[in-house]
Design a protein around this motif. Structure first.
Motif, PDB file in Angstrom:
ATOM      1  N   VAL A  83       0.705  -1.120  -0.036  1.00 56.19           N
ATOM      2  CA  VAL A  83      -0.059   0.089  -0.056  1.00 56.19           C
ATOM      3  C   VAL A  83       0.797   1.153   0.028  1.00 56.19           C
ATOM      4  CG1 VAL A  83      -1.620   1.314   1.338  1.00 56.19           C
ATOM      5  CG2 VAL A  83      -1.840  -0.973   1.215  1.00 56.19           C
ATOM      6  N   ALA A  84       1.819   1.123   0.936  1.00 55.78           N
ATOM      7  CA  ALA A  84       2.751   2.392   1.033  1.00 55.78           C
ATOM      8  C   ALA A  84       3.683   2.447  -0.532  1.00 55.78           C
ATOM      9  CB  ALA A  84       3.823   2.257   1.891  1.00 55.78           C
ATOM     10  N   ALA A  85       4.020   1.555  -0.975  1.00 56.87           N
ATOM     11  CA  ALA A  85       4.741   1.452  -2.223  1.00 56.87           C
ATOM     12  C   ALA A  85       3.810   2.106  -3.591  1.00 56.87           C
ATOM     13  CB  ALA A  85       5.322   0.042  -2.754  1.00 56.87           C
ATOM     14  N   ASN A  86       2.417   1.538  -3.426  1.00 53.50           N
ATOM     15  CA  ASN A  86       1.358   2.114  -4.533  1.00 53.50           C
ATOM     16  C   ASN A  86       1.342   3.701  -4.207  1.00 53.50           C
ATOM     17  OD1 ASN A  86       0.718  -0.452  -5.588  1.00 53.50           O
ATOM     18  ND2 ASN A  86      -0.841  -0.484  -4.047  1.00 53.50           N
ATOM     19  N   THR A  87       1.484   4.205  -2.842  1.00 52.32           N
ATOM     20  CA  THR A  87       1.410   5.547  -2.833  1.00 52.32           C
ATOM     21  C   THR A  87       2.472   6.439  -3.101  1.00 52.32           C
ATOM     22  OG1 THR A  87      -0.076   5.049  -0.894  1.00 52.32           O
ATOM     23  CG2 THR A  87       1.023   7.420  -1.056  1.00 52.32           C
ATOM     24  N   ALA A  88       3.677   6.100  -2.761  1.00 53.46           N
ATOM     25  CA  ALA A  88       5.094   6.788  -2.809  1.00 53.46           C
ATOM     26  C   ALA A  88       6.101   6.091  -3.836  1.00 53.46           C
ATOM     27  CB  ALA A  88       5.440   7.047  -1.446  1.00 53.46           C
ATOM     28  N   GLY A  89       5.728   4.718  -4.266  1.00 53.07           N
ATOM     29  CA  GLY A  89       6.899   4.242  -5.024  1.00 53.07           C
ATOM     30  C   GLY A  89       8.111   3.873  -4.226  1.00 53.07           C
ATOM     31  N   PRO A  90       9.231   3.638  -4.761  1.00 53.74           N
ATOM     32  CA  PRO A  90      10.242   3.261  -3.999  1.00 53.74           C
ATOM     33  C   PRO A  90      10.702   4.354  -2.763  1.00 53.74           C
ATOM     34  CG  PRO A  90      10.969   2.945  -6.296  1.00 53.74           C
ATOM     35  CD  PRO A  90       9.422   3.828  -6.089  1.00 53.74           C
ATOM     36  N   GLY A 115      16.661  -1.706 -11.221  1.00 51.64           N
ATOM     37  CA  GLY A 115      15.632  -1.013 -12.058  1.00 51.64           C
ATOM     38  C   GLY A 115      14.610  -0.682 -10.985  1.00 51.64           C
ATOM     39  N   SER A 116      14.113  -1.411 -10.262  1.00 48.57           N
ATOM     40  CA  SER A 116      12.592  -1.292  -9.293  1.00 48.57           C
ATOM     41  C   SER A 116      12.923  -0.079  -8.402  1.00 48.57           C
ATOM     42  CB  SER A 116      12.529  -2.579  -8.573  1.00 48.57           C
ATOM     43  OG  SER A 116      12.408  -3.736  -9.427  1.00 48.57           O
ATOM     44  N   PHE A 117      13.953   0.270  -8.308  1.00 47.94           N
ATOM     45  CA  PHE A 117      14.370   1.658  -7.465  1.00 47.94           C
ATOM     46  C   PHE A 117      14.131   2.957  -8.180  1.00 47.94           C
ATOM     47  CE2 PHE A 117      15.900  -2.165  -5.271  1.00 47.94           C
ATOM     48  CZ  PHE A 117      14.986  -2.050  -4.171  1.00 47.94           C
ATOM     49  N   HIS A 118      13.964   2.946  -9.532  1.00 40.96           N
ATOM     50  CA  HIS A 118      14.063   4.011 -10.339  1.00 40.96           C
ATOM     51  C   HIS A 118      12.775   4.158 -11.160  1.00 40.96           C
ATOM     52  CE1 HIS A 118      18.303   4.504  -9.318  1.00 40.96           C
ATOM     53  NE2 HIS A 118      18.370   2.982  -9.752  1.00 40.96           N
ATOM     54  N   PRO A 119      12.331   5.482 -11.180  1.00 43.16           N
ATOM     55  CA  PRO A 119      12.682   6.520 -10.302  1.00 43.16           C
ATOM     56  C   PRO A 119      12.115   6.470  -8.865  1.00 43.16           C
ATOM     57  CG  PRO A 119      10.276   6.863 -11.626  1.00 43.16           C
ATOM     58  CD  PRO A 119      10.869   5.552 -12.055  1.00 43.16           C
ATOM     59  N   PHE A 120      12.995   7.010  -7.978  1.00 41.88           N
ATOM     60  CA  PHE A 120      12.829   7.029  -6.708  1.00 41.88           C
ATOM     61  C   PHE A 120      11.601   7.756  -6.101  1.00 41.88           C
ATOM     62  CE2 PHE A 120      14.029   7.908  -2.219  1.00 41.88           C
ATOM     63  CZ  PHE A 120      14.050   6.564  -1.654  1.00 41.88           C
ATOM     64  N   LEU A 121      11.447   8.840  -6.572  1.00 39.04           N
ATOM     65  CA  LEU A 121      10.312   9.634  -6.352  1.00 39.04           C
ATOM     66  C   LEU A 121       9.120   9.827  -7.356  1.00 39.04           C
ATOM     67  CD1 LEU A 121      12.029  12.419  -4.205  1.00 39.04           C
ATOM     68  CD2 LEU A 121      10.164  11.059  -3.407  1.00 39.04           C
ATOM     69  N   PRO A 122       8.543   8.799  -7.728  1.00 38.25           N
ATOM     70  CA  PRO A 122       7.558   8.955  -8.744  1.00 38.25           C
ATOM     71  C   PRO A 122       6.388  10.053  -8.523  1.00 38.25           C
ATOM     72  CG  PRO A 122       7.212   6.562  -7.813  1.00 38.25           C
ATOM     73  CD  PRO A 122       8.527   7.504  -7.239  1.00 38.25           C
ATOM     74  N   HIS A 123       6.172  10.275  -7.391  1.00 38.07           N
ATOM     75  CA  HIS A 123       4.983  10.872  -6.858  1.00 38.07           C
ATOM     76  C   HIS A 123       5.281  12.200  -6.117  1.00 38.07           C
ATOM     77  CE1 HIS A 123       2.793   7.442  -8.696  1.00 38.07           C
ATOM     78  NE2 HIS A 123       3.266   6.893  -7.764  1.00 38.07           N
ATOM     79  N   GLY A 124       6.567  12.379  -5.823  1.00 36.77           N
ATOM     80  CA  GLY A 124       6.962  13.440  -5.123  1.00 36.77           C
ATOM     81  C   GLY A 124       7.054  13.247  -3.741  1.00 36.77           C
ATOM     82  N   THR A 133      11.385  -6.211  -5.677  1.00 40.22           N
ATOM     83  CA  THR A 133      10.702  -7.074  -6.653  1.00 40.22           C
ATOM     84  C   THR A 133       9.474  -6.632  -7.179  1.00 40.22           C
ATOM     85  OG1 THR A 133       9.263  -8.044  -4.964  1.00 40.22           O
ATOM     86  CG2 THR A 133      11.402  -9.083  -5.308  1.00 40.22           C
ATOM     87  N   HIS A 134       9.090  -5.465  -7.139  1.00 43.77           N
ATOM     88  CA  HIS A 134       8.158  -4.844  -7.518  1.00 43.77           C
ATOM     89  C   HIS A 134       6.618  -5.503  -7.395  1.00 43.77           C
ATOM     90  CE1 HIS A 134       5.648  -1.997  -9.924  1.00 43.77           C
ATOM     91  NE2 HIS A 134       6.762  -1.019 -10.329  1.00 43.77           N
ATOM     92  N   ALA A 135       6.646  -5.855  -6.122  1.00 45.78           N
ATOM     93  CA  ALA A 135       5.489  -6.755  -5.730  1.00 45.78           C
ATOM     94  C   ALA A 135       4.263  -6.168  -5.310  1.00 45.78           C
ATOM     95  CB  ALA A 135       5.997  -7.720  -4.455  1.00 45.78           C
ATOM     96  N   TYR A 136       3.986  -4.867  -6.123  1.00 45.84           N
ATOM     97  CA  TYR A 136       2.849  -3.895  -5.608  1.00 45.84           C
ATOM     98  C   TYR A 136       2.189  -3.215  -7.113  1.00 45.84           C
ATOM     99  CZ  TYR A 136       6.309  -0.403  -6.547  1.00 45.84           C
ATOM    100  OH  TYR A 136       7.278   0.560  -7.215  1.00 45.84           O
ATOM    101  N   GLY A 137       1.162  -2.743  -7.084  1.00 49.72           N
ATOM    102  CA  GLY A 137       0.657  -2.223  -7.988  1.00 49.72           C
ATOM    103  C   GLY A 137      -0.777  -2.569  -8.358  1.00 49.72           C
ATOM    104  N   ASP A 138      -1.719  -1.844  -8.769  1.00 47.54           N
ATOM    105  CA  ASP A 138      -3.293  -2.467  -8.787  1.00 47.54           C
ATOM    106  C   ASP A 138      -3.347  -3.822  -9.462  1.00 47.54           C
ATOM    107  OD1 ASP A 138      -3.751   0.221  -8.067  1.00 47.54           O
ATOM    108  OD2 ASP A 138      -4.046   1.333 -10.045  1.00 47.54           O
ATOM    109  N   GLU A 139      -2.343  -3.991 -10.400  1.00 46.29           N
ATOM    110  CA  GLU A 139      -2.880  -5.392 -10.939  1.00 46.29           C
ATOM    111  C   GLU A 139      -2.426  -6.506  -9.983  1.00 46.29           C
ATOM    112  OE1 GLU A 139       1.199  -4.393 -11.751  1.00 46.29           O
ATOM    113  OE2 GLU A 139      -0.582  -3.454 -11.925  1.00 46.29           O
ATOM    114  N   LYS A 140      -1.489  -6.044  -8.931  1.00 46.27           N
ATOM    115  CA  LYS A 140      -1.109  -7.192  -8.203  1.00 46.27           C
ATOM    116  C   LYS A 140      -1.797  -7.387  -6.691  1.00 46.27           C
ATOM    117  CE  LYS A 140       3.425  -7.486 -10.302  1.00 46.27           C
ATOM    118  NZ  LYS A 140       5.036  -7.180 -10.218  1.00 46.27           N
ATOM    119  N   GLY A 141      -2.616  -6.315  -6.683  1.00 43.40           N
ATOM    120  CA  GLY A 141      -3.130  -6.271  -5.313  1.00 43.40           C
ATOM    121  C   GLY A 141      -2.314  -5.732  -4.067  1.00 43.40           C
ATOM    122  N   ILE A 142      -2.670  -5.846  -2.826  1.00 38.40           N
ATOM    123  CA  ILE A 142      -2.236  -5.285  -1.850  1.00 38.40           C
ATOM    124  C   ILE A 142      -1.375  -6.545  -0.786  1.00 38.40           C
ATOM    125  CG2 ILE A 142      -3.474  -3.400  -1.562  1.00 38.40           C
ATOM    126  CD1 ILE A 142      -5.042  -4.631   0.576  1.00 38.40           C
TER     127      ILE A 142
END
Length: 412
Positions: A32-39, A173-182, A242-251
């Motif tokens: 959930v936190a990764a969905n909100t703020a990314g890396p 690559g999963s850590f870039h961009p580090f601030l996708p949403h500011g 591992t990018h185990a987050y995102g709308d398509e992967k649930g929470i």
């Protein structure tokens, strides 16, 4: 003899503290936190892990000064006046009785979601966890703490396994961009994550049941803070890596992490982990809260009916049986009306934060000025006030509870 039995060690205290803090949030919040703020959510996890230490430091200093079953209510009473203890206690009365059954339901929902069990199983699993915890607490804290220690060891083992099987799948690559949403998104994630670091205060009401409370409770608090912070941060790291987050992967990020190395078996391992984590959280909160209510009754802040201990086991039997009735009433209401658990948790969460504000203010009054404990209390007070300001409508909930406490004590 109407006194609690001293039987706890720092090992059992550490396990109970970890259990009180390491809640269901670890099952879903990393994703959930990764969905909100990314890396950048990793920075929020690290910040909150570090912010836990001033809170722990303040509680450690206070419990050495006032080793009472009243816990945070005793600190408020000593720092200010008896009415302050009543206000603090009544605020807590609106947290655990509602929050614990909702936590049990949240864990049960996670279990049924990964196993495919029917909707009716949610209430049954939650009721079973609550009933087992109450039964163990009625039998005595030594037995209860021993089982809790075993469960915490299993949780740590399973979480370590989830991290270990996921590490080979982490990519840079999963850590870039580090601030996708500011940075504002990272701040929002930090507010959500804060609620995963609530529960330290639940060890303080057990002070009268430790063999050496002034030595063992501080050890328990700091050891638990280090362990919880490490587990949260590592889990968040592999979730992002591992990018185990995102709308398509649930929470259900832990389910995905386990599946990295164990396939379908990971689903059932995750279900077991969810069961253990939920039970340990429920168990530790009941332990601390029941002793706090017993002490409130002993001090006259609530009816004297609740200060009765079991003749043989020296446990607060009337508090525990009343809690059981309230828990199952909450489960019944939830089952009938299907209320939103997130809405129900806002009030108890605000009550927890408000109690922290009072406790840290008491620390500024009681602890040696400009000492380590005093500075910890000051830093924690600023953090808690900041978080409390984001509580929305629930801001008023602890205020109403505190006013009820003042009204009750004025009528006496």
């Amino acid at each position: 003899m109407n006194t609690l039995r001293r039987s706890l060690t720092w090992v059992q205290g550490t396990a109970l503290t970890i259990g009180a803090v390491l809640g269901c949030g670890i099952l879903i919040l990393p994703s959930v936190a990764a969905n909100t703020a990314g890396p950048a959510s990793l920075a929020a996890w690290l910040l909150m892990s570090l912010a836990a230490f001033p809170i722990v430091g303040t509680l450690s200093a206070l419990v050495q000064k006032v080793p009472s079953a009243g816990g945070i209510t005793a600190y408020a009473e000593l720092a200010f006046q008896k009415k302050a203890g009543a206000v603090s206690g009544w605020i807590m009365l609106g947290s655990v009785p509602i929050g614990v059954p909702i936590i049990a339901l949240t864990g049960a929902q996670y279990i049924t979601s990964v196993t495919g069990a029917g909707a009716g199983a949610v209430t049954l699993i939650a009721a079973a966890m609550l009933a087992l915890s109450l039964f163990l607490h009625l039998r005595g804290l030594q037995l209860s703490a021993g089982i809790g220690t075993l469960i915490i060891c299993l949780i740590i083992l399973l979480l370590a396994a989830a991290v270990a099987v996921s590490l080979p799948h982490v990519t840079s690559g999963s850590f870039h961009p580090f601030l996708p949403h500011g940075w504002h998104a990272a701040g929002s994630a930090a507010v959500m994550i804060f609620f995963s670091f609530v529960g330290w205060e639940m060890i303080t009401p057990l002070a009268e049941e430790f063999k050496h409370p002034k030595r063992d409770i501080p050890i328990s608090l700091f050891a638990a803070a280090a362990c919880v912070g490490l587990l949260y941060t590592l889990t968040a790291y592999v979730t992002v890596g591992t990018h185990a987050y995102g709308d398509e992967k649930g929470i259900a990020s832990l389910n995905l992490l386990m599946a990295n190395g164990t396939g379908r078996t990971g689903v059932y391992i995750t279900a077991c982990l969810a069961l253990f984590i939920t039970f340990s959280t429920v168990h530790a909160n009941i332990a601390g809260f029941s002793r706090m209510v017993y002490a409130m009754s002993r001090e006259g802040h609530i009816p004297k009916y609740f200060d009765r201990l079991h003749q043989k086991n020296r446990t607060p039997v009337r508090v525990l049986t009343t809690l059981g009735a309230i828990f199952f009433t909450v489960l019944l209401i939830q089952w009938v009306f299907q209320l939103n658990p997130e809405v129900l948790l806002k009030g108890p969460s605000a009550a927890f934060i408000a109690s922290y504000v009072i406790t840290m203010a008491a620390g500024l009054k009681l602890l040696r000025r400009f000492g380590i404990g005093w500075w910890s209390a000051l830093a924690s007070l600023g953090l808690c006030i900041g978080i409390y300001s984001f509580s929305g409508w629930a801001f008023c909930y602890p205020i109403l509870l505190g006013l009820a406490g003042l009204f009750y004590n004025r009528r006496k």
